[in-house]
Design a protein around this motif. Sequence first.
Motif, PDB file in Angstrom:
ATOM      1  N   PRO A  21       0.833 -20.143  -4.298  1.00 28.91           N
ATOM      2  CA  PRO A  21       0.736 -20.175  -2.818  1.00 28.91           C
ATOM      3  C   PRO A  21      -0.459 -19.371  -2.361  1.00 28.91           C
ATOM      4  N   THR A  22      -0.977 -19.748  -1.235  1.00 26.35           N
ATOM      5  CA  THR A  22      -2.192 -19.109  -0.734  1.00 26.35           C
ATOM      6  C   THR A  22      -1.901 -17.844   0.058  1.00 26.35           C
ATOM      7  N   GLY A  23      -0.636 -17.498   0.209  1.00 23.08           N
ATOM      8  CA  GLY A  23      -0.284 -16.290   0.981  1.00 23.08           C
ATOM      9  C   GLY A  23      -0.785 -15.028   0.300  1.00 23.08           C
ATOM     10  N   SER A  24      -1.044 -13.990   1.095  1.00 25.82           N
ATOM     11  CA  SER A  24      -1.559 -12.719   0.577  1.00 25.82           C
ATOM     12  C   SER A  24      -0.419 -11.723   0.436  1.00 25.82           C
ATOM     13  N   ILE A  25      -0.520 -10.818  -0.538  1.00 24.16           N
ATOM     14  CA  ILE A  25       0.497  -9.758  -0.722  1.00 24.16           C
ATOM     15  C   ILE A  25      -0.065  -8.407  -0.301  1.00 24.16           C
ATOM     16  N   ASP A  26      -1.143  -8.429   0.479  1.00 27.26           N
ATOM     17  CA  ASP A  26      -1.738  -7.154   0.906  1.00 27.26           C
ATOM     18  C   ASP A  26      -0.754  -6.339   1.753  1.00 27.26           C
ATOM     19  N   GLU A  27       0.026  -7.024   2.601  1.00 33.00           N
ATOM     20  CA  GLU A  27       0.997  -6.294   3.443  1.00 33.00           C
ATOM     21  C   GLU A  27       2.037  -5.602   2.588  1.00 33.00           C
ATOM     22  N   LEU A  28       2.496  -6.325   1.491  1.00 31.69           N
ATOM     23  CA  LEU A  28       3.490  -5.711   0.606  1.00 31.69           C
ATOM     24  C   LEU A  28       2.890  -4.519  -0.122  1.00 31.69           C
ATOM     25  N   ARG A  29       1.627  -4.668  -0.573  1.00 35.54           N
ATOM     26  CA  ARG A  29       0.985  -3.542  -1.270  1.00 35.54           C
ATOM     27  C   ARG A  29       0.777  -2.355  -0.329  1.00 35.54           C
ATOM     28  N   GLU A  30       0.418  -2.673   0.942  1.00 37.48           N
ATOM     29  CA  GLU A  30       0.257  -1.586   1.915  1.00 37.48           C
ATOM     30  C   GLU A  30       1.590  -0.887   2.180  1.00 37.48           C
ATOM     31  N   LYS A  31       2.644  -1.707   2.286  1.00 34.67           N
ATOM     32  CA  LYS A  31       3.973  -1.123   2.482  1.00 34.67           C
ATOM     33  C   LYS A  31       4.375  -0.275   1.292  1.00 34.67           C
ATOM     34  N   LEU A  32       4.057  -0.755   0.060  1.00 39.96           N
ATOM     35  CA  LEU A  32       4.375   0.003  -1.156  1.00 39.96           C
ATOM     36  C   LEU A  32       3.638   1.330  -1.169  1.00 39.96           C
ATOM     37  N   SER A  33       2.351   1.293  -0.731  1.00 42.43           N
ATOM     38  CA  SER A  33       1.565   2.536  -0.701  1.00 42.43           C
ATOM     39  C   SER A  33       2.171   3.538   0.286  1.00 42.43           C
ATOM     40  N   LYS A  34       2.575   3.027   1.460  1.00 44.15           N
ATOM     41  CA  LYS A  34       3.175   3.933   2.452  1.00 44.15           C
ATOM     42  C   LYS A  34       4.504   4.496   1.955  1.00 44.15           C
ATOM     43  N   THR A  35       5.291   3.615   1.288  1.00 47.14           N
ATOM     44  CA  THR A  35       6.598   4.076   0.783  1.00 47.14           C
ATOM     45  C   THR A  35       6.409   5.149  -0.284  1.00 47.14           C
ATOM     46  N   GLN A  36       5.452   4.919  -1.212  1.00 55.73           N
ATOM     47  CA  GLN A  36       5.203   5.927  -2.262  1.00 55.73           C
ATOM     48  C   GLN A  36       4.689   7.234  -1.656  1.00 55.73           C
ATOM     49  N   LYS A  37       3.865   7.119  -0.601  1.00 63.26           N
ATOM     50  CA  LYS A  37       3.363   8.310   0.077  1.00 63.26           C
ATOM     51  C   LYS A  37       4.506   9.080   0.755  1.00 63.26           C
ATOM     52  N   LYS A  38       5.415   8.311   1.388  1.00 68.71           N
ATOM     53  CA  LYS A  38       6.574   8.943   2.047  1.00 68.71           C
ATOM     54  C   LYS A  38       7.460   9.653   1.034  1.00 68.71           C
ATOM     55  N   ILE A  39       7.666   8.993  -0.173  1.00 69.68           N
ATOM     56  CA  ILE A  39       8.480   9.617  -1.223  1.00 69.68           C
ATOM     57  C   ILE A  39       7.823  10.916  -1.677  1.00 69.68           C
ATOM     58  N   SER A  40       6.496  10.887  -1.843  1.00 68.32           N
ATOM     59  CA  SER A  40       5.775  12.096  -2.281  1.00 68.32           C
ATOM     60  C   SER A  40       5.895  13.210  -1.246  1.00 68.32           C
ATOM     61  N   GLN A  41       5.717  12.822   0.052  1.00 69.89           N
ATOM     62  CA  GLN A  41       5.808  13.839   1.100  1.00 69.89           C
ATOM     63  C   GLN A  41       7.202  14.454   1.178  1.00 69.89           C
ATOM     64  N   LEU A  42       8.245  13.586   1.080  1.00 71.48           N
ATOM     65  CA  LEU A  42       9.615  14.091   1.185  1.00 71.48           C
ATOM     66  C   LEU A  42      10.013  14.950  -0.007  1.00 71.48           C
ATOM     67  N   SER A  43       9.541  14.580  -1.206  1.00 70.19           N
ATOM     68  CA  SER A  43       9.983  15.278  -2.424  1.00 70.19           C
ATOM     69  C   SER A  43       9.031  16.379  -2.853  1.00 70.19           C
ATOM     70  N   GLU A  44       7.859  16.481  -2.209  1.00 68.53           N
ATOM     71  CA  GLU A  44       6.859  17.483  -2.626  1.00 68.53           C
ATOM     72  C   GLU A  44       7.405  18.907  -2.628  1.00 68.53           C
ATOM     73  N   PRO A  45       8.167  19.341  -1.580  1.00 69.53           N
ATOM     74  CA  PRO A  45       8.651  20.739  -1.585  1.00 69.53           C
ATOM     75  C   PRO A  45       9.589  21.055  -2.751  1.00 69.53           C
ATOM     76  N   TYR A  46      10.112  20.026  -3.445  1.00 74.55           N
ATOM     77  CA  TYR A  46      11.138  20.274  -4.456  1.00 74.55           C
ATOM     78  C   TYR A  46      10.628  20.057  -5.880  1.00 74.55           C
ATOM     79  N   GLY A  47       9.328  19.677  -6.050  1.00 72.05           N
ATOM     80  CA  GLY A  47       8.692  19.633  -7.374  1.00 72.05           C
ATOM     81  C   GLY A  47       9.084  18.450  -8.230  1.00 72.05           C
TER      82      GLY A  47
END
Length: 902
Positions: free
Chosen positions: A484-510
Amino acid sequence: MIVESIGVCYWRNMLREKVVGPFSECLNVVYASNGSGKSSLFEALRRGLIDRHNVKGEDINEIQPWGRDLAPRVVVEFKHKGHSYRITKQFIQSVSSVLEEMQAGRYNPIKQGLKADEAVREMLTRNPPAKGLSRVEHWGWAQALWAPQGRLALDQLSNDVLHDIRDTLSAHLTSNGSSRVEKEINRLYAMYFTGAGKLKKGKDAPASVTFRQDLEKTRTDLIQAKDRYESFQRTSAEVEKCRLLTAKARLELDRIEGLLSTTESSLKEYRELKAARSENDSSAKIHAGKFAALNTTIEQIAKTENDIAIGRIELEQLAKDLEQKGKEFEIAEDNLTNCQEDLDRIKTLENEVNDMTILAESARSYSDICPKLTALEEKLTRISVARERLTQLELQRKSVKSPNEETLKAIGIAMRDRDDTNLRIDASLMHVEVIAETGLTVDVLKGDDTGAVNVLSGEVTAFRGSPEVSVRIPDVATIRAWGPTGSIDELREKLSKTQKKISQLSEPYGTTDLTELEKLSGRANEIARNIREAELEIKTLLGKVKLNVLEHERASLEHNREVILEHYPEWVSNSPDWENLKKKADKLAESHAAQREQASKNLEDARKLRGNLDKRLGVLRTKIEGVEKAIGENEKRLNGLNKDNKTPEQRKNELNEISMSWNAAKSKLEDLQNQLKKFDQDPEALAKKLISAKTQAENHYGQCKDQESMAIGSLKVLSEGGSYSELAKAHETIVQLEKSIQREELDQDAIRLLHDTIDSVRKEALSSVSRPVEDAATKTLNYICGAGLGQVRLGDMFQPSELMPELCDFNVGVTSLSGGEREQLYFAVRLALADVLAQDERQLVVLDDVLTATDSMRLGRVLDVLEDSAKRLQIILLTCHPERYQRLSSARFFDFNATRDC
């Protein structure tokens, strides 16, 4: 009605003015601890909007702060039908009420006093209290909208509220308009009756009312006409009676004048005899006085001489008694001195008794202090150990960095979002697998990772990308795969934001490992639980006593023990037997007390004896003085009686001469008295009596003449009034009015019968109007509790009566529900009624600590319902558990204890 703010001052336990607001038009939570005044705020809102400012009685006096002479005041700012108002009321002292309206950006007064009270009350209710404070049935719509603490269940709604709810729900039944006949009947009914079904009064009253008023007036006129006619008859009889009385009074006056003329002829002789008798009576009295005076003098001389002789004998005997009592007094004086010396000697033994008593008391105190001090030191040691453990646990809590429940939940949600996004990305990629039979190099032209890739023999290598994967095997082929010609850039962007959120939330706990994070959270919860246990142990050991009080008590006990050991150091190694010492001290004190009591008794007896003898000596001396004084006075009196220097024989002869003269005067007086007896009655008294009778007869005759004239005048006035004509006319008018009333009331009764019949039919048609409320309450209740409870059924007064479970063939009563389920049922019904009442204007719903039996899971669903209802209603929640409502993101929270003072 929407409330914008509430200000309260001098209300129960509130000694400063508190202002809560401005409130949101949607959700509001007012929170504070128990007893801080939340319910008083709700009470002040009700009193400010519904009650009269000048209400009196014990109930209103209870809102005044205890022990203070202060005037409770409330200020409520609110909106109603597009207008902003402010009502200010002061109760009990200097009472006042002022209603203001927002005009041109500022509040301006529009009404005051009772008019202000009535204007605000009419916005809520048409059923105000007759007197005293308002009860729930006087709240109007607020009966359904406001739930005081512990009263979420609906009370019986008043008729005006039921009428409004039924009118709103049944609007579709009457929206097509009434028939012309019904309109005409209603028009005719309105001519005679009020909306409440009562006959109209005043200027709009029907003709029958006017006719009845005229009938009552005419009946009054008839009574007055009868009275005037009867007065005419009575006055005619009175005139004849007065004429007879006047003639009789004239005859009596003539009779008295004849008697008076006859009496005056014998009055002269009577007066001459009376004058002679008076002269002889005076002479007899003079001789009698002289005889009595001389005879008295002779008797007094004899008596005085006898008194003097008796007094001298008595004086001699008193002198002998005085000498004897003087000797007895000297003996009693010596005995008193000896008794006083014995008592002084016994008192010197008191120091020995006191020393023994102090020793026993010190021993008892020492025996009490030692075990108390030991127990107190043990408790303080346990408290110190618990405080040390608490300090260590608090240090551990600070050193352990762990996510709270909300953060842990957010990390879990983010990780699930990450895994879900990876799966969606993986499902969107094109995959190309190369299985090399010999080692080779593959150039990735398009894909996630481009460039040369070495592939070993027998190895499976996968290449992926989107929307196309292109690889070239040198000297063999170029392979392309696309999808299919659809792009997965939105999913990759969402994945990047989710991983960033996980890092921010868990950073204080190592760590980003959810299992490790859960372990850290569990460790923190365990430390918190241990801290609570340590705090509970300290609180249990301390009880209601503070630590410094226990330490002060220990120091006091130690000091008291040291003071005792300073005097008795041997007790450190050998505790005293204080009970034995107490017995010895008591025995010694008892013996000493007995001796002292006997000595005191002897001394008191000696004092009494001496005092009695002293009193007797004083009495004897006083008697001697009195007898000597009496003898002297008698001798002085005897000298006065003998001052004429006459002998007893001379006084006797003089007494005989006076007696003879007195007898001659009495003989002449008796002769005159016999001459006066020939008169049957006193002519002077008879003349005086006849003169008085003549005056009375003249006055009576004049009165009779006046009464006769007045009666004749009254009869003339009554005859000119035509009393009989008035009486006949009133009778005729009454007959005509009674016929008119009968015709009018027949018309009224016919109109009422038609109206009531149509109303009854309409009510039957509207009997099912509660169904929309039942459906709305059922929907809310099933969302909170699940569909198992079934359909809600309401009674005639919109009170929950029963439930219809889906899987049962019988209905369930409200009393069969648990406490939490009943609470949720009443909550659902109140919100359903609130939606009905708020169809034309947003209304205020107040809930005061009402969801106390609801568990946390169902409370979460209740909060969803509240947020949805706040789109249509203004809701104010009063609670002492604000944490239960933290999920209400759209709510405005008010800490009542931190509200601003004015």
